[in-house]
Design a protein around this motif. Structure first.
Motif, short mmCIF file in Angstrom:
data_model
loop_
_atom_site.label_atom_id
_atom_site.label_comp_id
_atom_site.label_asym_id
_atom_site.label_seq_id
_atom_site.Cartn_x
_atom_site.Cartn_y
_atom_site.Cartn_z
N HIS A 1 0.83 -1.21 0.00
CA HIS A 1 0.00 0.00 0.00
C HIS A 1 0.87 1.26 0.00
N GLN A 2 1.94 1.24 0.78
CA GLN A 2 2.82 2.41 0.81
C GLN A 2 3.50 2.63 -0.53
N GLU A 3 3.93 1.55 -1.17
CA GLU A 3 4.55 1.66 -2.49
C GLU A 3 3.54 2.20 -3.52
N THR A 4 2.29 1.80 -3.37
CA THR A 4 1.26 2.30 -4.29
C THR A 4 1.08 3.80 -4.12
N ARG A 5 1.07 4.27 -2.89
CA ARG A 5 0.92 5.71 -2.64
C ARG A 5 2.11 6.48 -3.22
N GLU A 6 3.30 5.94 -3.05
CA GLU A 6 4.49 6.59 -3.61
C GLU A 6 4.44 6.60 -5.13
N VAL B 1 -5.56 1.74 -13.92
CA VAL B 1 -6.66 0.81 -14.20
C VAL B 1 -6.76 -0.23 -13.08
N ASP B 2 -7.98 -0.62 -12.76
CA ASP B 2 -8.30 -1.70 -11.84
C ASP B 2 -8.06 -1.37 -10.37
N ASN B 3 -8.09 -0.08 -10.04
CA ASN B 3 -8.11 0.31 -8.63
C ASN B 3 -8.67 1.72 -8.53
N HIS B 4 -9.96 1.81 -8.24
CA HIS B 4 -10.62 3.12 -8.18
C HIS B 4 -10.30 3.88 -6.91
N ALA B 5 -9.53 3.27 -6.01
CA ALA B 5 -9.00 4.05 -4.88
C ALA B 5 -8.10 5.16 -5.39
N CYS C 1 -17.36 2.68 3.64
CA CYS C 1 -16.55 3.78 3.10
C CYS C 1 -17.42 4.94 2.64
N GLN C 2 -17.03 6.15 3.00
CA GLN C 2 -17.82 7.33 2.61
C GLN C 2 -17.67 7.67 1.13
N TYR C 3 -16.71 7.04 0.45
CA TYR C 3 -16.50 7.32 -0.97
C TYR C 3 -16.94 6.16 -1.86
N LEU C 4 -17.87 5.37 -1.35
CA LEU C 4 -18.35 4.22 -2.11
C LEU C 4 -18.94 4.63 -3.45
N ASP C 5 -19.56 5.80 -3.53
CA ASP C 5 -20.13 6.27 -4.79
C ASP C 5 -19.05 6.56 -5.84
N LEU C 6 -17.82 6.76 -5.39
CA LEU C 6 -16.74 7.07 -6.32
C LEU C 6 -16.00 5.82 -6.80
N CYS C 7 -15.97 4.77 -6.00
CA CYS C 7 -15.23 3.56 -6.40
C CYS C 7 -16.14 2.37 -6.69
N ASN C 8 -17.36 2.39 -6.16
CA ASN C 8 -18.34 1.32 -6.34
C ASN C 8 -17.80 -0.03 -5.87
N GLY C 9 -17.04 0.00 -4.80
CA GLY C 9 -16.56 -1.25 -4.22
C GLY C 9 -15.34 -1.83 -4.90
N ASN C 10 -14.81 -1.11 -5.88
CA ASN C 10 -13.57 -1.52 -6.53
C ASN C 10 -13.70 -2.89 -7.19
N ASP D 1 -11.79 -5.10 -0.93
CA ASP D 1 -10.77 -5.23 -1.96
C ASP D 1 -9.41 -5.03 -1.28
N PRO D 2 -8.54 -6.06 -1.26
CA PRO D 2 -7.28 -5.94 -0.53
C PRO D 2 -6.33 -4.91 -1.13
N ALA D 3 -6.59 -4.43 -2.34
CA ALA D 3 -5.71 -3.45 -2.98
C ALA D 3 -6.06 -2.02 -2.61
N CYS D 4 -7.12 -1.81 -1.85
CA CYS D 4 -7.45 -0.44 -1.42
C CYS D 4 -6.41 0.02 -0.40
N TYR D 5 -5.70 1.07 -0.72
CA TYR D 5 -4.59 1.54 0.11
C TYR D 5 -4.95 2.79 0.90
N LEU D 6 -6.22 3.21 0.85
CA LEU D 6 -6.65 4.37 1.62
C LEU D 6 -6.76 4.00 3.10
N THR D 7 -6.44 4.92 3.97
CA THR D 7 -6.49 4.66 5.41
C THR D 7 -7.91 4.75 5.93
N ASP D 8 -8.14 4.20 7.11
CA ASP D 8 -9.46 4.30 7.74
C ASP D 8 -9.86 5.76 7.91
#
Length: 380
Positions: free
Chosen positions: A217-222, A246-250, A343-352, A368-375
């Protein structure tokens, strides 16, 4: 797909009408028209090999299928594989789609594109040719299982660019090529390539054995910071390149939250575009049909068939609201568990990506285990 260039720079590109048009419409269809491939990529979701696969749709069946897509109003057909240029009728099929008003797109490894084939592709008028490269030189060749694959693909790209055919470079992100991304940006600029699509890893097919090779997740953010900076830099220097993940709406939510802090004048426009896009559209505005004619919610769901185009028209299969998985994907917000469901942004990612949740947890509606956003970022 998340268009980094559109969200950050308001750079409009072909396909944005489908990405941000909103409303109900027939899906874009990925047709894996053959499973045969001359390479053996370690992340291939189709588990493609260089052998004959019996039972693939014939030319006549393919044309009938494309006619059904046109009748249903499908806007785009993406010819994929395996390696679609191994079909001797690929130009005939793409020409047929074009004549029927369905925009043809080609997804290829590029290694078989000769000067003659490039001319035939350009004459068809493909909306885009996506060429997959997973690193520079030997890094790509190791990933794709064939020495010389990088140079062969680069030659194919150059043949197409010389004919002014729109070309997209596609790369699947793993720990093996994470450090290659800056060189990929350099390559796109140097070779006159129009677009980069950076795919997050999906754990299906041969990639099901690569979960430990995915980036953290940290590498993805970087990496997102790198992509953002390189996109802005290209825009500042006047290079009209389309940059997508592609393939991660986070990624879209990350971009929005970042803009609120660093570019507040752009945040509202980013939010509006993400809302119009609606997040992951598997089973909604994207579909896949494999080489045997089985219909899937997207190209990663080969293990689940919604029906077969040899028995029923594609439109009838897609419109069947009694199909359990399709029904779930089209109303997934009420079924999601864990962080995704709250998640409060479910309308933006639709569950990925639901297929990735299934691959890791055995539950289509899990996180989705690839979601790298924090709680904190998602409001938990």
């Amino acid at each position: 797909m998340i268009s980094i260039s559109r969200l950050l720079c308001d750079a409009i590109a072909p396909g944005d009408d489908l990405r941000y048009g909103g409303g109900a419409r027939p899906p874009i269809v990925v047709w894996n028209c053959t499973q045969r491939c001359n390479l053996r990529c370690v992340h291939c979701y189709a588990r493609a090999q260089d052998r004959i696969y019996h039972g693939e749709l014939t030319t006549e069946e393919g044309k009938a299928f494309i006619q059904d897509l046109a009748d249903f109003g499908v806007p785009v057909i993406l010819f994929s594989g395996g390696e679609p240029t191994l079909r001797r009728d690929i130009i005939e099929l793409a020409t047929w789609a074009k004549q029927l008003g369905v925009r043809p797109v080609l997804s290829t490894n590029g290694t078989l594109i000769t000067a003659r084939l490039a001319e035939e592709i350009a004459q068809v008028g493909f909306g885009e040719v996506g060429v997959s490269i997973d690193g520079i030189g030997a890094a790509n060749d190791q990933f794709r299982g064939q020495e010389g694959a990088f140079e062969a693909a680069l030659n194919g790209i150059r043949q197409l660019v010389a004919l002014k055919q729109r070309v997209s470079l596609r790369l699947t992100i793993t720990r093996h090529n994470l450090r290659e991304i800056p060189a990929i940006f350099d390559l796109v600029e140097r070779e006159g390539i129009d677009r980069i699509c950076l795919y997050h890893l999906t754990y299906v097919g041969r990639a099901s054995e690569m979960q430990t090779e995915d980036v953290s997740h940290q590498e993805t953010r970087e990496l997102m910071e790198l992509i953002i900076e390189r996109t802005l830099e290209l825009h500042r220097r006047g290079f009209n390149k389309e940059i997508l993940t592609v393939d991660n709406h986070a990624d879209g939510v990350y971009l929005y939250l970042r803009a609120k802090k660093k570019h507040p004048d752009r945040a509202a426009a980013i939010l509006e575009l993400l809302q119009r896009n609606g997040g992951n559209n598997s089973g909604i505005r994207i579909a896949a049909v494999d080489n045997q004619g089985d219909v899937h919610p997207d190209q990663f769901w080969w293990h689940y068939s919604l029906g077969n185009v040899r028995q029923r028209k594609f439109g009838d299969i897609w419109a069947d609201t009694s199909e359990p998985l399709l029904q779930g994907l089209r109303d997934r917000k009420s079924q999601l568990n864990g962080r995704c469901g709250r998640c409060q942004y479910l309308d933006l990612c639709n569950g990925n990506l639901r297929v990735r949740a299934e691959a890791v947890y055995g539950d289509v509606w899990a996180d989705d285990p690839a979601c790298y956003l924090t709680d904190e970022e998602i409001g938990l």
